[in-house]
Design an enzyme around this catalytic site. Structure first.
Site, mmCIF file in Angstrom:
data_model
loop_
_atom_site.group_PDB
_atom_site.id
_atom_site.type_symbol
_atom_site.label_atom_id
_atom_site.label_comp_id
_atom_site.label_asym_id
_atom_site.label_seq_id
_atom_site.Cartn_x
_atom_site.Cartn_y
_atom_site.Cartn_z
ATOM 1 N N GLY A 1 -5.824 -8.786 1.944
ATOM 2 C CA GLY A 1 -6.085 -8.053 1.182
ATOM 3 C C GLY A 1 -5.298 -7.632 -0.043
ATOM 4 O O GLY A 1 -5.317 -6.469 -0.521
ATOM 5 N N CYS B 1 15.098 23.979 -14.483
ATOM 6 C CA CYS B 1 15.362 23.060 -15.668
ATOM 7 C C CYS B 1 14.213 22.492 -16.008
ATOM 8 O O CYS B 1 14.166 21.865 -17.260
ATOM 9 C CB CYS B 1 16.545 22.012 -15.275
ATOM 10 N N PRO C 1 -11.974 -11.332 1.414
ATOM 11 C CA PRO C 1 -13.403 -11.705 0.976
ATOM 12 C C PRO C 1 -13.713 -12.573 -0.392
ATOM 13 O O PRO C 1 -14.483 -13.388 -0.502
ATOM 14 C CB PRO C 1 -14.249 -10.342 0.936
ATOM 15 N N GLU C 2 -12.518 -12.481 -1.184
ATOM 16 C CA GLU C 2 -12.576 -12.775 -2.359
ATOM 17 C C GLU C 2 -11.594 -13.870 -2.825
ATOM 18 O O GLU C 2 -10.337 -13.773 -2.218
ATOM 19 C CB GLU C 2 -12.536 -11.855 -3.771
ATOM 20 N N CYS D 1 18.458 15.625 -11.903
ATOM 21 C CA CYS D 1 18.500 16.938 -12.320
ATOM 22 C C CYS D 1 19.647 17.275 -13.560
ATOM 23 O O CYS D 1 20.440 16.790 -13.246
ATOM 24 C CB CYS D 1 19.201 17.984 -11.196
ATOM 25 N N HIS E 1 5.937 -0.410 -2.512
ATOM 26 C CA HIS E 1 5.519 0.587 -3.784
ATOM 27 C C HIS E 1 5.660 1.898 -3.418
ATOM 28 O O HIS E 1 4.839 2.544 -4.413
ATOM 29 C CB HIS E 1 4.244 -0.134 -3.912
ATOM 30 N N ASN F 1 0.719 -1.040 -0.051
ATOM 31 C CA ASN F 1 -0.011 0.028 0.197
ATOM 32 C C ASN F 1 0.804 1.173 -0.106
ATOM 33 O O ASN F 1 2.064 1.429 0.529
ATOM 34 C CB ASN F 1 -0.937 -0.055 1.207
ATOM 35 N N ASP G 1 -0.566 3.996 0.842
ATOM 36 C CA ASP G 1 -1.206 5.300 1.834
ATOM 37 C C ASP G 1 -0.309 4.794 3.183
ATOM 38 O O ASP G 1 0.639 4.121 3.117
ATOM 39 C CB ASP G 1 -2.707 4.750 2.108
HETATM 40 P P1 NAD Z 1 -5.810 -5.004 -5.831
HETATM 41 O O1 NAD Z 1 -6.529 -3.831 -6.110
HETATM 42 O O2 NAD Z 1 -5.219 -5.876 -6.973
HETATM 43 O O3 NAD Z 1 -6.416 -6.372 -4.751
HETATM 44 C C1 NAD Z 1 -7.239 -6.008 -3.834
HETATM 45 C C2 NAD Z 1 -7.815 -7.091 -3.023
HETATM 46 O O4 NAD Z 1 -8.396 -6.888 -1.775
HETATM 47 C C3 NAD Z 1 -8.733 -8.014 -3.793
HETATM 48 O O5 NAD Z 1 -8.160 -9.409 -3.581
HETATM 49 C C4 NAD Z 1 -10.150 -7.921 -3.022
HETATM 50 O O6 NAD Z 1 -10.664 -8.896 -2.969
HETATM 51 C C5 NAD Z 1 -9.280 -7.519 -1.606
HETATM 52 N N1 NAD Z 1 -10.176 -6.760 -0.790
HETATM 53 C C6 NAD Z 1 -11.471 -5.887 -0.878
HETATM 54 N N2 NAD Z 1 -11.923 -5.528 -0.003
HETATM 55 C C7 NAD Z 1 -11.312 -6.140 1.081
HETATM 56 C C8 NAD Z 1 -11.481 -6.048 2.484
HETATM 57 N N3 NAD Z 1 -12.487 -5.303 3.236
HETATM 58 N N4 NAD Z 1 -10.627 -6.941 3.290
HETATM 59 C C9 NAD Z 1 -9.646 -7.588 2.744
HETATM 60 N N5 NAD Z 1 -9.284 -7.831 1.629
HETATM 61 C C10 NAD Z 1 -10.245 -6.957 0.762
HETATM 62 O O7 NAD Z 1 -4.537 -4.724 -4.794
HETATM 63 P P2 NAD Z 1 -3.205 -5.255 -4.504
HETATM 64 O O8 NAD Z 1 -3.169 -6.702 -4.702
HETATM 65 O O9 NAD Z 1 -2.710 -4.335 -3.275
HETATM 66 O O10 NAD Z 1 -2.418 -4.711 -5.742
HETATM 67 C C11 NAD Z 1 -2.478 -3.531 -6.568
HETATM 68 C C12 NAD Z 1 -1.469 -2.395 -6.347
HETATM 69 O O11 NAD Z 1 -1.933 -0.943 -6.352
HETATM 70 C C13 NAD Z 1 -0.741 -2.375 -4.923
HETATM 71 O O12 NAD Z 1 0.466 -3.002 -5.131
HETATM 72 C C14 NAD Z 1 -0.642 -0.712 -4.665
HETATM 73 O O13 NAD Z 1 0.562 -0.498 -4.889
HETATM 74 C C15 NAD Z 1 -1.519 -0.026 -5.521
HETATM 75 N N6 NAD Z 1 -2.591 0.354 -4.658
HETATM 76 C C16 NAD Z 1 -2.351 0.846 -3.247
HETATM 77 C C17 NAD Z 1 -3.523 1.209 -2.540
HETATM 78 C C18 NAD Z 1 -3.458 1.803 -1.175
HETATM 79 O O14 NAD Z 1 -2.329 2.256 -0.758
HETATM 80 N N7 NAD Z 1 -4.455 1.615 -0.180
HETATM 81 C C19 NAD Z 1 -4.736 1.516 -3.284
HETATM 82 C C20 NAD Z 1 -4.831 1.003 -4.568
HETATM 83 C C21 NAD Z 1 -3.856 0.393 -5.051
#
Ligand code: NAD
Length: 248
Positions: free
Chosen positions: A193, A156, A220-221, A134, A122, A105, A107
């Protein structure tokens, strides 16, 4: 909720000397931060992720990409850590040497929940960095900001970009090394997640399993790495993570 499976994982966590946690966008979904796929809805649904999250996309249309990140930055600043972030932080504070937190994440909700030492694979959406080194070999200086435009170096013209890892870019090598080390030495690897579609982060579960860890997925999925797990717990991060960790 599958109570026997939950209790079996709790028992593993209670005994483990090293726990590695890998979080993805689903960890922050209940804080109101959209997952990657969900962030491409509404106004943004007509754009390709490569346009919004790649260096080529940024060079082609800096204003469009800057706008998308500006909106996401507002969302991150407005969000608060959820019960899942808090449960991880409480466990980490109670057992300072046992938990290593690796996050995909961008965030800062793990940090705001109180986990200072987070391995960020990331990057950090709230950080600015320069697009290019630069060309004058000096430090760039942001000029006066124009509305809805990425700031530019007043001398620049170098552009400011968000400090995240885009498609096609390398992960920070030190963070990836530290994450792989934590996965290999963990006794329990908890994957929360994540879709398991983004590499090399998705490979950490397999690495941990091959090194002997008990691998648990919370989602959840279905995810692309469910087959790597000994236990898959279907449910949300804000519900299941406290159920797994509270009181340990
Ligand atoms: P993804 O969007 O590919 O997948 C999200 C996953 O979270 C899904 O498998 C979904 O089923 C699951 N999910 C949804 N709601 C949930 C919940 N309440 N509890 C638990 N799981 C839940 O995200 P990813 O696998 O992290 O990869 C995408 C990339 O995008 C990340 O590596 C990241 O760098 C970036 N990203 C980050 C953020 C953030 O910082 N919050 C947000 C969006 C994307």
């Amino acid at each position: 909720m599958d109570e026997p499976a939950l209790q079996a994982v709790r028992a593993r966590l209670a005994d483990a000397r090293k726990v590695c946690v890998l979080t993805g966008a689903g960890m922050s979904a209940e804080s109101g931060i959209p997952t990657f796929r969900d962030a491409l809805t509404g106004l943004w649904s007509r754009f390709d992720p490569m346009q919004l999250a790649s260096e080529e996309g940024f060079r082609a249309d800096p204003r469009l990409v800057w706008d998308w990140y500006a909106e996401r930055r507002l969302g991150v600043r407005a969000a608060q850590p959820n019960a899942g972030h808090m449960a991880l932080a409480t466990f980490a504070a109670r057992h300072p040497t046992r938990l290593t937190l690796v996050t995909q994440n961008v965030d800062d909700l793990h940090q705001r929940a109180g986990i200072v030492e987070t391995i960020r694979l990331h990057g950090d959406i709230l950080q600015d960095c320069w697009l290019n080194a630069c060309p004058r070999g000096r430090h760039c200086e942001p000029g006066a900001a124009a509305p809805a435009q990425p700031p530019r170096c007043s001398e620049c013209g170098n552009l400011v970009r968000p400090g995240v890892v885009w498609f096609g870019e390398m992960l920070p090598p030190a963070a990836l090394d530290a994450a792989q080390h934590a996965a290999r030495e963990s006794e329990v690897m908890l994957v929360i997640g994540t879709s398991g579609a983004v590499w090399p982060a998705a490979g950490l579960a397999q690495l941990a399993r091959r090194a002997g860890a008990y691998v648990v997925i919370v989602n959840p999925e279905p995810s692309e790495i469910d087959a790597q797990a000994h236990a898959v717990l279907r449910g949300s991060a804000a519900t299941l993570v406290p159920a797994l960790l509270d009181g340990l």
